[in-house]
Design a protein around this motif. Structure first.
Motif, PDB file in Angstrom:
ATOM      1  N   GLY A 157      75.447  48.163  30.283  1.00 39.79           N
ATOM      2  CA  GLY A 157      74.571  47.010  30.112  1.00 39.79           C
ATOM      3  C   GLY A 157      74.321  46.347  31.457  1.00 39.79           C
ATOM      4  N   GLY A 158      74.109  45.030  31.429  1.00 34.03           N
ATOM      5  CA  GLY A 158      73.841  44.270  32.641  1.00 34.03           C
ATOM      6  C   GLY A 158      72.382  44.254  33.037  1.00 34.03           C
ATOM      7  N   PHE A 159      71.528  44.789  32.187  1.00 37.81           N
ATOM      8  CA  PHE A 159      70.114  44.921  32.540  1.00 37.81           C
ATOM      9  C   PHE A 159      69.379  43.582  32.540  1.00 37.81           C
ATOM     10  CE2 PHE A 159      71.221  49.047  30.469  1.00 37.81           C
ATOM     11  CZ  PHE A 159      71.343  49.756  31.654  1.00 37.81           C
ATOM     12  N   GLU A 160      69.948  42.574  31.882  1.00 36.44           N
ATOM     13  CA  GLU A 160      69.318  41.257  31.922  1.00 36.44           C
ATOM     14  C   GLU A 160      69.328  40.697  33.349  1.00 36.44           C
ATOM     15  OE1 GLU A 160      73.641  40.368  30.621  1.00 36.44           O
ATOM     16  OE2 GLU A 160      72.193  42.021  30.559  1.00 36.44           O
ATOM     17  N   TYR A 161      70.254  41.184  34.187  1.00 41.10           N
ATOM     18  CA  TYR A 161      70.285  40.792  35.595  1.00 41.10           C
ATOM     19  C   TYR A 161      69.531  41.800  36.469  1.00 41.10           C
ATOM     20  CZ  TYR A 161      74.104  37.996  33.740  1.00 41.10           C
ATOM     21  OH  TYR A 161      74.846  37.134  32.989  1.00 41.10           O
ATOM     22  N   LEU A 162      69.770  43.074  36.220  1.00 44.49           N
ATOM     23  CA  LEU A 162      69.168  44.122  37.046  1.00 44.49           C
ATOM     24  C   LEU A 162      67.653  44.178  36.919  1.00 44.49           C
ATOM     25  CD1 LEU A 162      71.785  46.946  36.389  1.00 44.49           C
ATOM     26  CD2 LEU A 162      71.422  45.749  38.558  1.00 44.49           C
ATOM     27  N   PHE A 163      67.146  43.927  35.719  1.00 49.63           N
ATOM     28  CA  PHE A 163      65.718  44.134  35.474  1.00 49.63           C
ATOM     29  C   PHE A 163      64.901  42.844  35.461  1.00 49.63           C
ATOM     30  CE2 PHE A 163      66.696  48.301  33.012  1.00 49.63           C
ATOM     31  CZ  PHE A 163      66.953  48.951  34.215  1.00 49.63           C
ATOM     32  N   GLN A 164      65.467  41.750  35.987  1.00 50.50           N
ATOM     33  CA  GLN A 164      64.704  40.502  36.028  1.00 50.50           C
ATOM     34  C   GLN A 164      63.398  40.644  36.801  1.00 50.50           C
ATOM     35  OE1 GLN A 164      67.076  37.259  37.488  1.00 50.50           O
ATOM     36  NE2 GLN A 164      68.345  37.151  35.643  1.00 50.50           N
ATOM     37  N   TRP A 165      63.390  41.499  37.811  1.00 52.95           N
ATOM     38  CA  TRP A 165      62.198  41.637  38.642  1.00 52.95           C
ATOM     39  C   TRP A 165      61.013  42.212  37.874  1.00 52.95           C
ATOM     40  CZ3 TRP A 165      59.887  46.347  40.047  1.00 52.95           C
ATOM     41  CH2 TRP A 165      60.621  47.512  39.789  1.00 52.95           C
ATOM     42  N   PRO A 211      53.469  50.541  23.918  1.00 54.21           N
ATOM     43  CA  PRO A 211      52.606  49.362  23.778  1.00 54.21           C
ATOM     44  C   PRO A 211      53.321  48.026  23.902  1.00 54.21           C
ATOM     45  CG  PRO A 211      52.051  51.010  22.125  1.00 54.21           C
ATOM     46  CD  PRO A 211      53.290  51.499  22.817  1.00 54.21           C
ATOM     47  N   GLU A 212      54.546  47.938  23.414  1.00 55.41           N
ATOM     48  CA  GLU A 212      55.269  46.664  23.461  1.00 55.41           C
ATOM     49  C   GLU A 212      55.987  46.435  24.794  1.00 55.41           C
ATOM     50  OE1 GLU A 212      57.912  49.695  21.324  1.00 55.41           O
ATOM     51  OE2 GLU A 212      55.803  49.113  21.311  1.00 55.41           O
ATOM     52  N   LEU A 213      55.855  47.373  25.744  1.00 52.74           N
ATOM     53  CA  LEU A 213      56.518  47.240  27.037  1.00 52.74           C
ATOM     54  C   LEU A 213      55.471  47.108  28.142  1.00 52.74           C
ATOM     55  CD1 LEU A 213      59.092  47.254  28.772  1.00 52.74           C
ATOM     56  CD2 LEU A 213      58.934  49.748  28.825  1.00 52.74           C
ATOM     57  N   THR A 214      55.289  45.879  28.621  1.00 53.60           N
ATOM     58  CA  THR A 214      54.400  45.596  29.739  1.00 53.60           C
ATOM     59  C   THR A 214      55.194  44.852  30.798  1.00 53.60           C
ATOM     60  OG1 THR A 214      52.424  45.492  28.357  1.00 53.60           O
ATOM     61  CG2 THR A 214      52.316  44.374  30.479  1.00 53.60           C
ATOM     62  N   PHE A 215      55.163  45.369  32.030  1.00 55.50           N
ATOM     63  CA  PHE A 215      55.863  44.704  33.126  1.00 55.50           C
ATOM     64  C   PHE A 215      55.000  43.578  33.669  1.00 55.50           C
ATOM     65  CE2 PHE A 215      57.407  49.255  33.737  1.00 55.50           C
ATOM     66  CZ  PHE A 215      58.564  49.043  33.001  1.00 55.50           C
ATOM     67  N   THR A 266      59.325  40.429  44.803  1.00 55.02           N
ATOM     68  CA  THR A 266      59.932  39.150  44.454  1.00 55.02           C
ATOM     69  C   THR A 266      61.209  39.431  43.661  1.00 55.02           C
ATOM     70  OG1 THR A 266      57.780  38.066  44.361  1.00 55.02           O
ATOM     71  CG2 THR A 266      59.605  36.971  43.223  1.00 55.02           C
ATOM     72  N   GLY A 267      62.354  39.058  44.225  1.00 56.03           N
ATOM     73  CA  GLY A 267      63.630  39.309  43.570  1.00 56.03           C
ATOM     74  C   GLY A 267      64.069  40.760  43.614  1.00 56.03           C
ATOM     75  N   VAL A 268      63.447  41.567  44.479  1.00 53.03           N
ATOM     76  CA  VAL A 268      63.798  42.984  44.577  1.00 53.03           C
ATOM     77  C   VAL A 268      63.282  43.520  45.908  1.00 53.03           C
ATOM     78  CG1 VAL A 268      61.671  43.707  43.398  1.00 53.03           C
ATOM     79  CG2 VAL A 268      63.663  45.243  43.409  1.00 53.03           C
ATOM     80  N   THR A 269      64.036  44.453  46.482  1.00 49.73           N
ATOM     81  CA  THR A 269      63.578  45.192  47.658  1.00 49.73           C
ATOM     82  C   THR A 269      63.537  46.666  47.297  1.00 49.73           C
ATOM     83  OG1 THR A 269      64.610  43.578  49.134  1.00 49.73           O
ATOM     84  CG2 THR A 269      64.003  45.701  50.093  1.00 49.73           C
ATOM     85  N   HIS A 270      62.369  47.279  47.435  1.00 48.71           N
ATOM     86  CA  HIS A 270      62.182  48.692  47.104  1.00 48.71           C
ATOM     87  C   HIS A 270      62.451  49.526  48.349  1.00 48.71           C
ATOM     88  CE1 HIS A 270      60.338  47.161  43.438  1.00 48.71           C
ATOM     89  NE2 HIS A 270      59.504  46.448  44.182  1.00 48.71           N
ATOM     90  N   LEU A 271      63.462  50.372  48.293  1.00 45.88           N
ATOM     91  CA  LEU A 271      63.910  51.172  49.422  1.00 45.88           C
ATOM     92  C   LEU A 271      63.813  52.670  49.114  1.00 45.88           C
ATOM     93  CD1 LEU A 271      67.187  49.139  50.018  1.00 45.88           C
ATOM     94  CD2 LEU A 271      65.165  49.073  51.492  1.00 45.88           C
ATOM     95  N   ALA A 272      63.565  53.468  50.133  1.00 44.50           N
ATOM     96  CA  ALA A 272      63.558  54.917  49.964  1.00 44.50           C
ATOM     97  C   ALA A 272      64.297  55.563  51.129  1.00 44.50           C
ATOM     98  CB  ALA A 272      62.135  55.451  49.876  1.00 44.50           C
ATOM     99  N   TYR A 273      65.076  56.604  50.830  1.00 41.83           N
ATOM    100  CA  TYR A 273      65.852  57.342  51.822  1.00 41.83           C
ATOM    101  C   TYR A 273      65.638  58.832  51.621  1.00 41.83           C
ATOM    102  CZ  TYR A 273      68.347  52.912  52.288  1.00 41.83           C
ATOM    103  OH  TYR A 273      68.652  51.598  52.483  1.00 41.83           O
ATOM    104  N   LEU A 316      66.630  47.342  44.958  1.00 41.24           N
ATOM    105  CA  LEU A 316      67.831  46.552  45.205  1.00 41.24           C
ATOM    106  C   LEU A 316      67.602  45.104  44.791  1.00 41.24           C
ATOM    107  CD1 LEU A 316      70.683  46.897  46.486  1.00 41.24           C
ATOM    108  CD2 LEU A 316      69.672  46.055  48.619  1.00 41.24           C
ATOM    109  N   VAL A 317      68.458  44.605  43.886  1.00 45.14           N
ATOM    110  CA  VAL A 317      68.291  43.243  43.384  1.00 45.14           C
ATOM    111  C   VAL A 317      69.490  42.377  43.784  1.00 45.14           C
ATOM    112  CG1 VAL A 317      66.825  43.937  41.460  1.00 45.14           C
ATOM    113  CG2 VAL A 317      69.285  43.851  41.128  1.00 45.14           C
ATOM    114  N   PRO A 318      69.260  41.079  44.000  1.00 46.78           N
ATOM    115  CA  PRO A 318      70.312  40.189  44.496  1.00 46.78           C
ATOM    116  C   PRO A 318      71.248  39.707  43.395  1.00 46.78           C
ATOM    117  CG  PRO A 318      68.261  38.971  44.316  1.00 46.78           C
ATOM    118  CD  PRO A 318      67.945  40.389  43.947  1.00 46.78           C
ATOM    119  N   VAL A 319      72.053  40.632  42.885  1.00 48.82           N
ATOM    120  CA  VAL A 319      73.078  40.275  41.904  1.00 48.82           C
ATOM    121  C   VAL A 319      74.313  41.112  42.195  1.00 48.82           C
ATOM    122  CG1 VAL A 319      72.307  41.983  40.199  1.00 48.82           C
ATOM    123  CG2 VAL A 319      73.595  39.979  39.436  1.00 48.82           C
ATOM    124  N   LEU A 320      75.486  40.541  41.935  1.00 46.06           N
ATOM    125  CA  LEU A 320      76.755  41.251  42.061  1.00 46.06           C
ATOM    126  C   LEU A 320      77.326  41.436  40.665  1.00 46.06           C
ATOM    127  CD1 LEU A 320      78.239  39.225  45.060  1.00 46.06           C
ATOM    128  CD2 LEU A 320      77.091  41.449  45.157  1.00 46.06           C
TER     129      LEU A 320
END
Length: 200
Positions: free
Chosen positions: A22-30, A43-47, A187-194, A155-159
């Protein structure tokens, strides 16, 4: 050659979920902290994200031709109701085809003979687009097999303090990656690629 990537939303302390998956309420806030709407195949999922993150999601969707996931995620999502939100075929790595499902249809292909076969099948489906691999156990199997080209992290700002890492039980660590080859500030996330460096 078809590129194989893995990606996930990750906490600052390196987890893609808490210990109970779980923990997606924090991870997916962005996914819900902006005013730009990005619809999905569900249909019921719109970002509703920032404009920057909406572009990031749109680019990801456009370049992805197939996904590879494990049986646990397939079962947890109940097969996404029959079609993944990215609207691409999904190759499921499993020991057996789930009851009530055909071995292959337009939405799902069930591969029972290992990760290498799953990646090859996904590459065939994806054509000149990318193959996306789910994080966790499947991503670990793919990178250990030398089949992974890039790692993408939202990357999201949560521990979270504890949980499931992007690469669970990695046997080839330490493994240095090249980059970041891309940094996009949402906003609330940094998208990184390696880029994954070839092993010696």
């Amino acid at each position: 050659m078809t590129k194989v990537t893995t990606g996930a939303t990750m906490s600052l302390d390196g987890y893609i979920a808490d210990p109970s998956h779980g923990g997606f309420e924090y991870l997916f806030q962005w996914y819900e902290n902006g005013d730009v709407e990005t619809p999905t195949a569900t249909p019921e999922l719109t970002f509703r994200t920032s404009a920057v993150s909406a572009r990031h999601i749109r680019d990801l969707t456009e370049r992805t031709g197939a996904l590879v996931v494990g049986r646990r995620l397939f079962d947890m999502t109940n097969g996404w109701g029959g079609r993944h939100p990215l609207d691409v075929p999904v190759v499921v790595v499993t020991h057996s085809v789930p009851d009530g499902w055909e071995p292959e249809n337009d939405s799902f292909v069930f591969v029972t003979d290992g990760i290498e076969s799953a990646i090859e099948r996904a590459k065939t489906i994806a054509g000149d687009k990318e193959v996306g691999v789910n994080g966790g156990t499947i991503a670990t199997q793919v990178i250990q097999a030398g089949l992974l080209d890039e790692v993408h992290v939202d990357l999201v700002p949560v521990l979270l303090g504890d949980g499931i890492p992007l690469f669970a039980d990695l046997k080839i660590a330490p493994l240095q990656l090249h980059g970041p080859i891309s940094v996009v500030e949402g906003t609330g996330v940094t998208h990184l690629a390696y880029r994954v460096r070839p092993t010696a």
